[in-house]
Design a protein around this motif. Structure first.
Motif, mmCIF file in Angstrom:
data_model
loop_
_atom_site.group_PDB
_atom_site.id
_atom_site.type_symbol
_atom_site.label_atom_id
_atom_site.label_comp_id
_atom_site.label_asym_id
_atom_site.label_seq_id
_atom_site.Cartn_x
_atom_site.Cartn_y
_atom_site.Cartn_z
ATOM 1 N N SER A 82 -5.203 -57.479 2.327
ATOM 2 C CA SER A 82 -4.207 -56.497 1.930
ATOM 3 C C SER A 82 -4.086 -55.453 3.034
ATOM 4 O O SER A 82 -5.052 -54.765 3.353
ATOM 5 N N THR A 83 -2.922 -55.365 3.641
ATOM 6 C CA THR A 83 -2.684 -54.383 4.693
ATOM 7 C C THR A 83 -1.453 -53.565 4.348
ATOM 8 O O THR A 83 -0.632 -53.975 3.538
ATOM 9 N N ARG A 84 -1.348 -52.407 4.994
ATOM 10 C CA ARG A 84 -0.224 -51.520 4.712
ATOM 11 C C ARG A 84 0.843 -51.556 5.786
ATOM 12 O O ARG A 84 1.961 -51.120 5.567
ATOM 13 N N SER A 85 0.493 -52.037 6.965
ATOM 14 C CA SER A 85 1.473 -52.043 8.047
ATOM 15 C C SER A 85 1.147 -53.135 9.051
ATOM 16 O O SER A 85 0.039 -53.684 9.063
ATOM 17 N N GLU A 86 2.102 -53.404 9.920
ATOM 18 C CA GLU A 86 1.890 -54.379 10.986
ATOM 19 C C GLU A 86 0.801 -53.891 11.941
ATOM 20 O O GLU A 86 0.034 -54.687 12.485
ATOM 21 N N ALA A 87 0.690 -52.581 12.128
ATOM 22 C CA ALA A 87 -0.347 -52.021 12.994
ATOM 23 C C ALA A 87 -1.734 -52.367 12.456
ATOM 24 O O ALA A 87 -2.637 -52.707 13.231
ATOM 25 N N GLU A 88 -1.924 -52.294 11.132
ATOM 26 C CA GLU A 88 -3.209 -52.662 10.542
ATOM 27 C C GLU A 88 -3.498 -54.144 10.746
ATOM 28 O O GLU A 88 -4.633 -54.529 11.012
ATOM 29 N N VAL A 89 -2.483 -54.964 10.631
ATOM 30 C CA VAL A 89 -2.658 -56.401 10.851
ATOM 31 C C VAL A 89 -3.122 -56.640 12.281
ATOM 32 O O VAL A 89 -4.060 -57.398 12.530
ATOM 33 N N GLN A 90 -2.489 -55.995 13.245
ATOM 34 C CA GLN A 90 -2.857 -56.168 14.653
ATOM 35 C C GLN A 90 -4.278 -55.676 14.932
ATOM 36 O O GLN A 90 -5.029 -56.307 15.674
ATOM 37 N N LEU A 91 -4.656 -54.529 14.340
ATOM 38 C CA LEU A 91 -6.018 -54.021 14.507
ATOM 39 C C LEU A 91 -7.050 -54.994 13.943
ATOM 40 O O LEU A 91 -8.097 -55.238 14.551
ATOM 41 N N LEU A 92 -6.758 -55.537 12.779
ATOM 42 C CA LEU A 92 -7.669 -56.480 12.152
ATOM 43 C C LEU A 92 -7.824 -57.739 13.000
ATOM 44 O O LEU A 92 -8.941 -58.233 13.197
ATOM 45 N N LYS A 93 -6.736 -58.243 13.534
ATOM 46 C CA LYS A 93 -6.808 -59.429 14.386
ATOM 47 C C LYS A 93 -7.618 -59.138 15.647
ATOM 48 O O LYS A 93 -8.434 -59.966 16.072
ATOM 49 N N ALA A 94 -7.412 -57.975 16.251
ATOM 50 C CA ALA A 94 -8.166 -57.608 17.456
ATOM 51 C C ALA A 94 -9.654 -57.482 17.135
ATOM 52 O O ALA A 94 -10.506 -57.935 17.902
ATOM 53 N N TYR A 95 -9.972 -56.876 16.004
ATOM 54 C CA TYR A 95 -11.373 -56.732 15.579
ATOM 55 C C TYR A 95 -12.023 -58.100 15.416
ATOM 56 O O TYR A 95 -13.148 -58.322 15.862
ATOM 57 N N ARG A 96 -11.330 -59.026 14.805
ATOM 58 C CA ARG A 96 -11.894 -60.352 14.558
ATOM 59 C C ARG A 96 -12.090 -61.153 15.834
ATOM 60 O O ARG A 96 -12.909 -62.063 15.872
ATOM 61 N N ARG A 97 -11.352 -60.830 16.878
ATOM 62 C CA ARG A 97 -11.540 -61.522 18.154
ATOM 63 C C ARG A 97 -12.778 -61.035 18.903
ATOM 64 O O ARG A 97 -13.237 -61.685 19.832
ATOM 65 N N LEU A 98 -13.305 -59.872 18.513
ATOM 66 C CA LEU A 98 -14.487 -59.322 19.180
ATOM 67 C C LEU A 98 -15.725 -60.151 18.862
ATOM 68 O O LEU A 98 -15.872 -60.643 17.743
ATOM 69 N N PRO A 99 -16.628 -60.286 19.830
ATOM 70 C CA PRO A 99 -17.913 -60.926 19.523
ATOM 71 C C PRO A 99 -18.662 -60.092 18.484
ATOM 72 O O PRO A 99 -18.430 -58.884 18.352
ATOM 73 N N ALA A 100 -19.569 -60.712 17.767
ATOM 74 C CA ALA A 100 -20.283 -60.050 16.665
ATOM 75 C C ALA A 100 -20.968 -58.761 17.104
ATOM 76 O O ALA A 100 -20.917 -57.754 16.403
ATOM 77 N N ARG A 101 -21.601 -58.761 18.273
ATOM 78 C CA ARG A 101 -22.312 -57.548 18.707
ATOM 79 C C ARG A 101 -21.344 -56.399 19.002
ATOM 80 O O ARG A 101 -21.660 -55.242 18.782
ATOM 81 N N ARG A 102 -20.151 -56.724 19.484
ATOM 82 C CA ARG A 102 -19.166 -55.664 19.741
ATOM 83 C C ARG A 102 -18.574 -55.132 18.436
ATOM 84 O O ARG A 102 -18.248 -53.960 18.332
ATOM 85 N N ARG A 103 -18.409 -56.026 17.446
ATOM 86 C CA ARG A 103 -17.946 -55.566 16.128
ATOM 87 C C ARG A 103 -18.937 -54.561 15.562
ATOM 88 O O ARG A 103 -18.556 -53.517 15.051
ATOM 89 N N LYS A 104 -20.236 -54.913 15.665
ATOM 90 C CA LYS A 104 -21.272 -54.020 15.149
ATOM 91 C C LYS A 104 -21.245 -52.686 15.884
ATOM 92 O O LYS A 104 -21.320 -51.624 15.268
ATOM 93 N N ALA A 105 -21.109 -52.729 17.223
ATOM 94 C CA ALA A 105 -21.059 -51.499 18.014
ATOM 95 C C ALA A 105 -19.862 -50.645 17.617
ATOM 96 O O ALA A 105 -19.976 -49.412 17.491
ATOM 97 N N LEU A 106 -18.732 -51.271 17.384
ATOM 98 C CA LEU A 106 -17.539 -50.531 16.978
ATOM 99 C C LEU A 106 -17.742 -49.873 15.616
ATOM 100 O O LEU A 106 -17.419 -48.697 15.422
ATOM 101 N N LEU A 107 -18.317 -50.617 14.674
ATOM 102 C CA LEU A 107 -18.565 -50.061 13.345
ATOM 103 C C LEU A 107 -19.578 -48.925 13.416
ATOM 104 O O LEU A 107 -19.422 -47.907 12.721
ATOM 105 N N ASP A 108 -20.607 -49.084 14.247
ATOM 106 C CA ASP A 108 -21.587 -48.012 14.424
ATOM 107 C C ASP A 108 -20.928 -46.762 14.987
ATOM 108 O O ASP A 108 -21.217 -45.640 14.568
ATOM 109 N N MET A 109 -20.017 -46.951 15.927
ATOM 110 C CA MET A 109 -19.316 -45.828 16.534
ATOM 111 C C MET A 109 -18.424 -45.115 15.513
ATOM 112 O O MET A 109 -18.326 -43.884 15.506
ATOM 113 N N LEU A 110 -17.821 -45.862 14.614
ATOM 114 C CA LEU A 110 -16.941 -45.273 13.611
ATOM 115 C C LEU A 110 -17.719 -44.508 12.542
ATOM 116 O O LEU A 110 -17.181 -43.615 11.921
ATOM 117 N N ASP A 111 -18.970 -44.887 12.326
ATOM 118 C CA ASP A 111 -19.795 -44.199 11.315
ATOM 119 C C ASP A 111 -20.213 -42.886 11.793
ATOM 120 O O ASP A 111 -20.241 -41.966 12.122
#
Length: 111
Positions: A82-111
């Motif tokens: 469930s997304t609200r905009s095309e921008a959210e869809v693009q962000l989600l796709k970019a996030y999923r392309r990241l390797p697992a360790r980079r996803r974790k680093a990004l989530l840690d940075m956002l916290d």
């Protein structure tokens, strides 16, 4: 109607992942991913939850081609998301392309 190999390949390509990148995420070889996409082999049941998480596709759609899962998605979004905009869809796709360790680093940075 497309079978598992076609739906699996489509989900991988939708995220812009190569067979090698997906294999790395699953701790498998590119040859294993290729064999699944060509229908020579199928993934083991133990890998299905991880495949679902990486590809962002419900197992119903991936395995059965469930039309209801596709119909419930927002326009432009991936099934089951469930997304609200095309921008959210693009962000989600970019996030999923990241390797697992980079996803974790990004989530840690956002916290």
């Amino acid at each position: 109607m497309a079978g598992f190999p076609e739906r699996f390949k489509t989900a991988r390509l939708r995220l812009g992942l190569t067979q090698e990148q997906l294999g790395f995420e699953l701790d498998l070889t590119k040859a294993s991913v290729s064999a699944w996409e060509n229908g020579r082999e199928a993934p083991s049941f133990r890998l299905l939850p991880q495949i679902r998480a990486i590809l962002g596709v419900s197992l119903d759609e991936l395995i059965c081609g469930d039309q209801a899962a596709r119909d419930s998605a927002a326009p432009g979004a991936e099934p089951g998301i469930s997304t609200r905009s095309e921008a959210e869809v693009q962000l989600l796709k970019a996030y999923r392309r990241l390797p697992a360790r980079r996803r974790k680093a990004l989530l840690d940075m956002l916290d």
